[in-house]
Design a protein around this motif. Structure first.
Motif, PDB file in Angstrom:
ATOM      1  N   ASN A   1       0.621   1.002 -15.757  1.00  0.00           N
ATOM      2  CA  ASN A   1       0.928   2.353 -16.480  1.00  0.00           C
ATOM      3  C   ASN A   1       1.890   3.013 -16.407  1.00  0.00           C
ATOM      4  N   LEU A   2       2.855   2.775 -15.448  1.00  0.00           N
ATOM      5  CA  LEU A   2       3.916   3.591 -15.380  1.00  0.00           C
ATOM      6  C   LEU A   2       5.051   2.957 -16.533  1.00  0.00           C
ATOM      7  N   VAL A   3       5.102   1.399 -16.672  1.00  0.00           N
ATOM      8  CA  VAL A   3       5.809   0.802 -17.709  1.00  0.00           C
ATOM      9  C   VAL A   3       5.280   1.396 -19.095  1.00  0.00           C
ATOM     10  N   LYS A   4       3.898   1.392 -19.308  1.00  0.00           N
ATOM     11  CA  LYS A   4       3.392   1.886 -20.601  1.00  0.00           C
ATOM     12  C   LYS A   4       3.670   3.310 -20.843  1.00  0.00           C
TER      13      LYS A   4
ATOM     14  N   ARG B   1       0.795  -1.199  -0.062  1.00  0.00           N
ATOM     15  CA  ARG B   1       0.090   0.051   0.101  1.00  0.00           C
ATOM     16  C   ARG B   1       0.870   1.395  -0.117  1.00  0.00           C
ATOM     17  N   VAL B   2       2.152   1.263   0.653  1.00  0.00           N
ATOM     18  CA  VAL B   2       2.861   2.379   0.860  1.00  0.00           C
ATOM     19  C   VAL B   2       4.062   2.336  -0.296  1.00  0.00           C
ATOM     20  N   GLY B   3       3.812   1.366  -1.037  1.00  0.00           N
ATOM     21  CA  GLY B   3       4.846   1.265  -2.341  1.00  0.00           C
ATOM     22  C   GLY B   3       6.140   0.286  -2.025  1.00  0.00           C
ATOM     23  N   ARG B   4       6.200  -0.309  -0.853  1.00  0.00           N
ATOM     24  CA  ARG B   4       7.322  -1.053  -0.647  1.00  0.00           C
ATOM     25  C   ARG B   4       7.263  -2.553  -1.082  1.00  0.00           C
ATOM     26  N   ILE B   5       7.337  -2.566  -2.246  1.00  0.00           N
ATOM     27  CA  ILE B   5       6.742  -3.901  -2.886  1.00  0.00           C
ATOM     28  C   ILE B   5       7.851  -4.956  -2.568  1.00  0.00           C
ATOM     29  N   SER B   6       8.956  -5.077  -2.734  1.00  0.00           N
ATOM     30  CA  SER B   6       9.849  -6.015  -2.267  1.00  0.00           C
ATOM     31  C   SER B   6       9.781  -6.374  -0.830  1.00  0.00           C
ATOM     32  N   GLU B   7       9.398  -5.451   0.025  1.00  0.00           N
ATOM     33  CA  GLU B   7       9.394  -5.929   1.357  1.00  0.00           C
ATOM     34  C   GLU B   7       8.020  -6.534   1.564  1.00  0.00           C
TER      35      GLU B   7
ATOM     36  N   ALA C   1      -4.102  -5.656  -6.670  1.00  0.00           N
ATOM     37  CA  ALA C   1      -4.378  -5.322  -7.955  1.00  0.00           C
ATOM     38  C   ALA C   1      -4.298  -3.876  -8.404  1.00  0.00           C
ATOM     39  N   THR C   2      -4.196  -3.024  -7.507  1.00  0.00           N
ATOM     40  CA  THR C   2      -3.929  -1.511  -7.462  1.00  0.00           C
ATOM     41  C   THR C   2      -2.580  -1.453  -7.937  1.00  0.00           C
ATOM     42  N   ALA C   3      -1.657  -2.008  -7.075  1.00  0.00           N
ATOM     43  CA  ALA C   3      -0.428  -1.624  -7.395  1.00  0.00           C
ATOM     44  C   ALA C   3       0.262  -2.442  -8.762  1.00  0.00           C
TER      45      ALA C   3
END
Length: 160
Positions: free
Chosen positions: A120-123, A47-53, A112-114
């Motif tokens: 969208n960022l990659v595109k 939720r706060v963007g720390r995907i790897s953690e 799903a949101t992440a």
């Protein structure tokens, strides 16, 4: 875990008394609690963007998910015995399962949101890179030729 035990032929053990019924329910509850804890941590990190953690405990989550599914199979196979020998703990498990389902749903929404944000960022990056690499000139079909037709793109090379 009791739910993981099998007899010599490989078939799941059947609940034959109140002690076994409570043991099975307690094992499934403990597995759900451990899995819910991992999902909650994962959800908060993602939720706060720390995907790897957030995804650091994937192997443990996978193990717990497998144990949970095996527990559900044992629960289904022993539904009549559980209702007979441990009706109150079974009702508590049902209520606990509803809360667990909400935790799973929240986790899935955040993931799903992440995923959508990442796509969208990659595109966007891909579009910017391809636009920066495209040759600059007049677009075909937009300019009219002095001879009455559509003109071809005009490119000027600065290299000799």
């Amino acid at each position: 875990m009791w739910a993981d035990q099998q007899n010599a032929e490989g078939a799941a053990i059947r609940v034959t008394g109140p002690t076994e019924a409570r043991g099975l329910i307690e094992d499934i509850s403990a597995t759900m609690a451990a899995l819910e804890k991992i999902l909650t941590v994962e959800t908060e990190h993602v939720r706060v963007g720390r995907i790897s953690e957030g995804l650091a405990n994937e192997s443990r989550k996978s193990e717990l998910t497998s144990a949970y599914l095996r527990g559900l199979e044992a629960l289904k196979a022993n539904a009549v015995a559980l209702a007979r020998f441990a009706p109150a703990p079974l009702e508590e498990l049902r209520a606990r399962h509803a809360a667990f389902a909400r935790a799973i749903e929240t986790n899935q929404i955040v993931l799903a949101t992440a995923r959508a944000v990442s796509e969208n960022l990659v595109k966007g990056i891909s579009k910017e890179l391809s636009r920066a690499q495209a040759p600059q000139g007049y677009a075909p079909g937009r300019a009219r030729s002095a001879y009455g037709g559509k003109s071809a793109p005009l490119l000027v090379s600065r290299e000799f």
